[in-house]
Motif scaffolding. Structure first.
Motif, short mmCIF file in Angstrom:
data_model
loop_
_atom_site.label_atom_id
_atom_site.label_comp_id
_atom_site.label_asym_id
_atom_site.label_seq_id
_atom_site.Cartn_x
_atom_site.Cartn_y
_atom_site.Cartn_z
N TYR A 138 28.35 -48.69 52.36
CA TYR A 138 28.66 -48.12 53.60
C TYR A 138 27.11 -47.71 54.35
O TYR A 138 26.37 -46.91 53.58
CB TYR A 138 29.57 -47.08 53.51
CG TYR A 138 29.68 -46.25 54.83
CD1 TYR A 138 30.70 -46.70 55.85
CD2 TYR A 138 28.98 -45.14 54.93
CE1 TYR A 138 30.64 -46.09 56.80
CE2 TYR A 138 29.21 -44.39 56.42
CZ TYR A 138 30.16 -44.85 57.17
OH TYR A 138 30.27 -44.17 58.35
N VAL B 154 30.12 -51.08 57.69
CA VAL B 154 30.52 -51.52 56.21
C VAL B 154 30.05 -52.86 55.96
O VAL B 154 30.22 -53.76 56.76
CB VAL B 154 32.00 -51.43 55.93
CG1 VAL B 154 32.45 -51.74 54.73
CG2 VAL B 154 32.55 -49.97 56.28
N ARG C 41 35.87 -42.64 60.34
CA ARG C 41 34.81 -42.60 59.35
C ARG C 41 35.23 -41.53 58.17
O ARG C 41 34.99 -41.73 56.97
CB ARG C 41 33.37 -42.17 60.11
CG ARG C 41 32.77 -43.41 60.82
CD ARG C 41 31.81 -43.13 61.58
NE ARG C 41 31.21 -44.44 62.33
CZ ARG C 41 30.31 -44.20 63.40
NH1 ARG C 41 29.58 -43.43 63.21
NH2 ARG C 41 30.06 -45.08 64.22
N LEU D 157 36.08 -42.82 54.36
CA LEU D 157 35.09 -42.39 53.18
C LEU D 157 36.06 -41.73 51.97
O LEU D 157 35.76 -41.97 50.93
CB LEU D 157 33.96 -41.47 53.66
CG LEU D 157 33.11 -42.43 54.66
CD1 LEU D 157 32.12 -41.04 54.99
CD2 LEU D 157 32.34 -43.09 53.78
#
Length: 248
Positions: free
Chosen positions: A217, A223, A238, A242
């Motif tokens: 990332y 990505v 985001r 994550l």
């Protein structure tokens, strides 16, 4: 084109309601038979050779899936009729087979019938049904395949080989291992639904990625995937992405 339909449901009332709605909203179908008994239906279907079968999944005598397995060379289009069943719907989606959820909504019914008629004309029902039967015998989804309609016909794609899907002008471009790509006439939304509950995550309105193919990332919001694939992650996704990735 005269489309012959056969209905299977263990509940008499459910059969009557479905028949009534089909006769009212789908006049292009001719209902050639119906049965509350899956075992009797197997015999009649082989005799009548209908083009489309409306098949209940949850029946006490035999499930709709078991019934399908019992019919040699099931070369007919299927529209599964089911109360919500996550496992069943996932399996059906993977194979590009139609379904409606009870009680059948008018618009959903019309859409499913329209799609089934198109598929009857393409004559690819047998291949899809065989893949569904194969997938039902596989517990680990990573060993399953999805059915992808393309301009050339049907492609049977192992789920782990898909690196990402990209929405392009209403179509979807699939990026596969070994640098292969293909274009599907289905939208990106179709693949988001089809690959739900798997290792795929929609990082952007136009991008669906396989988490198993992530390499890194990048801080700028991208990505990095295998095969030199790089896609953006929407700003509003985001944090969730994550967290989702860490949980995997």
């Amino acid at each position: 084109m005269n489309i012959r339909a056969y209905l299977v449901d263990d509940e008499r009332k459910a059969l009557a309601i479905l028949r009534s709605k089909l006769e009212r909203y789908c006049p292009q179908l001719t209902i050639v038979g119906e049965s509350q008994s899956p075992k009797n239906a197997i015999t009649e279907i082989q005799e009548l050779q209908p083009d489309v079968i409306f098949l209940d999944i949850s029946m006490p005598e035999m499930t709709g899936f078991d019934m399908l397995k019992s019919i040699p060379n099931p070369a007919f289009e299927i529209i599964f009729v089911t109360a919500y069943d996550e496992y069943a719907i996932e399996a059906i989606r993977h194979c590009a087979i139609g379904y409606i959820v009870k009680p059948a909504d008018k618009d959903d019914l019309i859409t499913a019938v329209h799609k089934a008629i198109q598929n009857v004309e393409h004559k690819d029902s047998l291949a899809k049904n065989k893949q569904l039967i194969a997938n039902l015998g596989v517990q680990n989804f990573q060993k399953k395949k999805i059915v992808v309609p393309t301009q050339k016909g049907l492609e049977f794609i192992p789920i782990p080989s898909i690196i990402r899907c990209e929405g392009v002008d209403g179509y979807t471009k699939l990026y596969l291992e070994e640098g292969k790509t293909m274009l599907s006439s289905n939208s990106i939304g179709h693949f988001v639904k089809m690959l739900d509950k798997t290792t795929f995550y929609q990082v952007h309105k136009s991008h669906l990625i396989n988490l198993d193919h992530i390499i890194a990332y990048l801080n700028e919001g991208y990505v990095q995937l295998t095969e030199n694939n790089k896609v953006p992650v929407s700003r509003n996704k985001r944090s969730d992405f994550l967290n989702n990735f860490k949980s995997k």
